[in-house]
Design a protein around this motif. Structure first.
Motif, PDB file in Angstrom:
ATOM      1  N   LEU A  12     -29.585  59.560  60.593  1.00 45.59           N
ATOM      2  CA  LEU A  12     -28.844  60.896  59.728  1.00 45.59           C
ATOM      3  C   LEU A  12     -28.635  62.364  61.278  1.00 45.59           C
ATOM      4  N   GLY A  13     -29.603  62.392  61.826  1.00 45.06           N
ATOM      5  CA  GLY A  13     -30.349  62.850  62.663  1.00 45.06           C
ATOM      6  C   GLY A  13     -31.273  64.074  62.261  1.00 45.06           C
TER       7      GLY A  13
ATOM      8  N   ALA B  48     -20.688  67.157  58.315  1.00 38.93           N
ATOM      9  CA  ALA B  48     -20.553  66.204  58.576  1.00 38.93           C
ATOM     10  C   ALA B  48     -21.421  65.313  58.340  1.00 38.93           C
ATOM     11  N   VAL B  49     -22.735  65.420  57.605  1.00 37.72           N
ATOM     12  CA  VAL B  49     -23.601  64.399  56.542  1.00 37.72           C
ATOM     13  C   VAL B  49     -23.257  63.763  55.396  1.00 37.72           C
ATOM     14  N   LEU B  50     -22.305  65.512  55.245  1.00 39.78           N
ATOM     15  CA  LEU B  50     -21.884  64.215  53.837  1.00 39.78           C
ATOM     16  C   LEU B  50     -21.049  63.387  53.686  1.00 39.78           C
ATOM     17  N   ASN B  51     -20.056  63.716  55.357  1.00 42.87           N
ATOM     18  CA  ASN B  51     -18.472  62.844  56.332  1.00 42.87           C
ATOM     19  C   ASN B  51     -19.473  61.570  56.308  1.00 42.87           C
ATOM     20  N   HIS B  52     -21.009  61.830  56.832  1.00 40.49           N
ATOM     21  CA  HIS B  52     -21.638  60.546  57.532  1.00 40.49           C
ATOM     22  C   HIS B  52     -21.368  59.098  55.875  1.00 40.49           C
ATOM     23  N   LEU B  53     -22.256  60.299  55.121  1.00 43.44           N
ATOM     24  CA  LEU B  53     -22.741  58.970  53.454  1.00 43.44           C
ATOM     25  C   LEU B  53     -21.166  58.750  52.841  1.00 43.44           C
ATOM     26  N   ALA B  54     -20.192  58.758  53.165  1.00 42.47           N
ATOM     27  CA  ALA B  54     -19.260  58.520  52.385  1.00 42.47           C
ATOM     28  C   ALA B  54     -18.544  57.293  52.921  1.00 42.47           C
ATOM     29  N   ALA B  55     -18.599  57.155  54.606  1.00 44.50           N
ATOM     30  CA  ALA B  55     -17.932  55.666  55.207  1.00 44.50           C
ATOM     31  C   ALA B  55     -17.357  54.469  54.553  1.00 44.50           C
ATOM     32  N   PRO B  56     -16.723  54.449  54.398  1.00 44.15           N
ATOM     33  CA  PRO B  56     -16.682  53.495  54.149  1.00 44.15           C
ATOM     34  C   PRO B  56     -17.611  52.262  53.627  1.00 44.15           C
ATOM     35  N   PHE B  57     -16.849  51.603  52.385  1.00 46.08           N
ATOM     36  CA  PHE B  57     -17.408  49.868  52.612  1.00 46.08           C
ATOM     37  C   PHE B  57     -16.804  49.306  53.456  1.00 46.08           C
TER      38      PHE B  57
ATOM     39  N   THR C  69     -19.038  55.505  63.156  1.00 46.05           N
ATOM     40  CA  THR C  69     -19.348  56.393  63.985  1.00 46.05           C
ATOM     41  C   THR C  69     -19.824  56.410  65.871  1.00 46.05           C
ATOM     42  N   ASP C  70     -20.355  57.697  65.811  1.00 48.41           N
ATOM     43  CA  ASP C  70     -20.637  57.815  67.452  1.00 48.41           C
ATOM     44  C   ASP C  70     -21.973  58.499  67.789  1.00 48.41           C
ATOM     45  N   GLY C  71     -23.141  58.621  66.620  1.00 46.42           N
ATOM     46  CA  GLY C  71     -23.490  58.652  66.945  1.00 46.42           C
ATOM     47  C   GLY C  71     -23.993  59.876  65.539  1.00 46.42           C
ATOM     48  N   PRO C  72     -25.868  59.783  65.395  1.00 53.26           N
ATOM     49  CA  PRO C  72     -26.037  60.432  64.299  1.00 53.26           C
ATOM     50  C   PRO C  72     -25.395  62.230  63.579  1.00 53.26           C
ATOM     51  N   PRO C  73     -24.673  62.190  62.663  1.00 55.41           N
ATOM     52  CA  PRO C  73     -24.538  64.263  62.652  1.00 55.41           C
ATOM     53  C   PRO C  73     -25.306  65.175  62.256  1.00 55.41           C
ATOM     54  N   GLY C  74     -26.683  65.046  62.110  1.00 55.75           N
ATOM     55  CA  GLY C  74     -27.053  65.966  61.986  1.00 55.75           C
ATOM     56  C   GLY C  74     -27.226  67.123  63.058  1.00 55.75           C
ATOM     57  N   ASP C  75     -28.035  68.260  62.423  1.00 58.20           N
ATOM     58  CA  ASP C  75     -28.312  69.198  63.448  1.00 58.20           C
ATOM     59  C   ASP C  75     -29.416  69.236  64.158  1.00 58.20           C
ATOM     60  N   GLY C  76     -30.694  68.222  63.475  1.00 60.58           N
ATOM     61  CA  GLY C  76     -32.335  68.078  63.339  1.00 60.58           C
ATOM     62  C   GLY C  76     -32.583  68.933  62.069  1.00 60.58           C
TER      63      GLY C  76
END
Length: 547
Positions: free
Chosen positions: A124-125, A397-406, A87-94
């Motif tokens: 996560l930001g 976007a948060v769920l996408n970050h948490l689903a980052a592959p092995f 990823t290129d940084g935290p996905p969260g909106d704060g």
């Protein structure tokens, strides 16, 4: 039997047909309805089959050591060196995010005393709060939250909840516009989830969640202490029911406080006797496995194992964690569990120097191996609360970050935390420290996860063995032909109907009721709703097949 142990047997072991009805009819059966064109929350089979599922875009940034195919998972003999930052940084909106999910571990320290949780929030930001509920209590707690309109931004659920389509239509965000087809490419790690798992998220012609994929990892197999058997000269794999029965007698060996089995391996026994995976399809017509000709033979076989004291005396009163303890300390030799438990058994080898492997079920009369039942493609689903609809994209976007592959840096932190604090490296393998074991169990893998890999830190031989066993069992495994079909009656009362049969199953195995009661109980099941379930699934299957 206490209520908690009874729930544990149903929810954790899931070896009986009654439990299988929940996992392979009630769980996967999410896409479709018996009332064609009715326009209810369940939707028609045609409406649900018409949904354009998220495109499958496999992540190519990490290469497995052993490539899976035909249902076999990819395998990693070691954790990839220099994990890629995906990823290129935290996905969260704060803004704060609250989540509800299940847990099988003791609760970790609160965020103020938990360096892992604090580091996760930085990545996560946003500040993430997670309400963790023990698996045995999850259904009751979830339904209480629904009744009180207290579901948080993100909530996990198992797919056997009563009247689930209507609940989601009222409580969850329709994610179809955000995820259907190529739209999912905005969330590349969600696009990495196989199509079969996404089918389990469709109700009423809409996508209502993000699945937690497992593939064949939820298929039940029989584990055994290979080292103990070898020490007793019992190296040969059984090739019939009789030889399996004889092996169990020899494994017990007349020793005090030693048993062959941690529980009755009823799924394996039923597989030996050719009983289908929840439903059988012949010429396009469905028949319940409850009605299979050899059900009573299988129950009689299991009952005999109990009567001969080949099964631990407390088998019906404990949970699966206790059964695994018996395997680890040699109190029992065999236990039934899923492929997903393999990495845990591999870790039991240290410091005990034990060897656990899987034993394929033979056909009862001999002549080859029986076909195993393939499990649900997904463990659970995570949805977004309708009250958080305005933030749906940010939450995805948060769920996408948490689903980052092995094999990615994101997955490494989610699973193992900070190096030198929560894990130490042995070669390239992260091994949790005591602090890591305490702080990291946030059950993030039940909120979002990539495809299930075969991996056990520092246990390359065990991973290779699991891969080889999966290759020998999974490609020819029996799929539930009702997968992807929905029955309104199954959703509303299937667990209750199946529970009656499971109670009888337990009584038969323990010798409290005769095997002959099974046929009458199945007839009652059919009359009280089983035939309606079959008819609804049949109509859905006919629609899918163009009938």
């Amino acid at each position: 039997m206490t209520k908690s142990s009874y729930i544990s047997r149903r929810q954790l072991l899931r070896t009986g047909i009654a439990a299988g009805a929940a996992t392979t009819v009630g769980l996967p059966a999410l896409a479709g309805c018996s009332n064609e064109g009715r326009g209810s929350a369940e939707g028609s089979q045609a409406e649900n089959d018409a949904v354009r599922l998220p495109a499958y875009l496999p992540y190519a940034g990490v290469k497995p050591d052993l490539v899976g195919a035909n249902g076999v998972s990819d395998a990693f003999l070691a954790y990839p060196a220099d994990p890629v930052q995906a990823t290129d940084g935290p996905p969260g909106d704060g803004k704060p995010v609250a989540a509800l999910t299940m847990s099988g571990s003791p609760p970790p320290p609160a965020v103020g005393r938990n360096a892992f949780w604090q580091g996760l929030n930085e990545r996560l930001g946003l500040p993430l709060s997670v309400q963790l509920v023990p698996r045995a209590d999850f259904t009751d707690r979830f339904q209480t939250a629904v009744a009180g309109d207290q579901l948080p931004d993100l909530f996990s659920f198992t797919m056997d909840l009563p009247s689930l389509p209507a609940m989601l239509a009222k409580m969850a965000v329709d994610l179809t516009p955000l995820l259907s087809g190529d739209a999912v490419a905005k969330y590349p790690f969600l696009a990495n989830v196989p199509t079969d798992s996404w089918r389990q998220t469709v109700y009423g012609g809409k996508i209502f969640g993000v699945p937690i994929p497992r593939g064949a990892a939820l298929s039940s197999i029989l584990y055994g202490r290979k080292d103990l058997l070898a020490a007793r000269g019992l190296d040969a794999a059984p090739d019939s029911w009789e030889s399996f029965h004889a092996l169990l007698r020899e494994a017990t060996g007349g020793k005090v406080n030693t048993w062959a089995l941690a529980a009755v391996p009823l799924a394996a026994i039923r597989q030996m006797f050719g009983i289908p995976n929840t439903w059988a399809e012949d010429g396009g017509r469905l028949t319940s496995a409850y009605e299979a000709e050899r059900q009573q033979e299988a129950l009689q076989a299991g009952r005999k194992l109990v009567a001969e004291k080949l099964v631990h005396l407390d088998a019906f009163a404990v949970d699966q964690n206790q059964r695994k303890t018996w395997i680890a300390n040699g109190t029992t030799t065999f236990v039934e569990d899923t492929f997903s438990a393999w990495h845990g058994f591999a870790q039991l080898a240290e410091p005990n120097r034990i060897e656990v492997t899987a034993y394929p079920p033979p056909l009862a009369e001999g002549g080859g191996a029986a076909k195993i039942w393939l499990g649900s493609p997904s463990h659970n689903i995570t949805a977004i609360s309708i009250k958080s609809e305005a933030r749906a994209e940010a939450l995805l976007a948060v769920l996408n970050h948490l689903a980052a592959p092995f094999g990615t840096a994101e997955h490494l932190y989610k699973s193992f935390g900070e190096p030198g604090v929560h894990h130490e490296l042995k070669g390239t393998d992260p091994v949790l420290t005591e602090r890591g074991k305490i702080e990291t169990p946030l059950s993030l893998g039940y909120l979002a996860e990539g495809p299930w890999p075969l991996y056990a830190p520092g246990k390359a031989e065990a991973v290779q063995l699991e891969y080889d066993v999966m290759k020998s069992m999974v490609p020819d495994g029996l799929r539930n032909p009702a997968h992807g079909l929905f029955s309104q009656t199954q959703s509303r009362k299937g667990a209750q109907l199946g529970g009656v049969l499971e109670d009888l199953e337990s009584d038969i195995l323990q010798g409290r009721k005769p095997v002959s009661e099974w046929a009458g109980a199945v007839a009652t099941w059919k009359k009280n709703g089983g035939d309606t379930i079959r008819d609804e699934l049949q109509q859905a299957l006919d629609v899918r097949n163009g009938g």
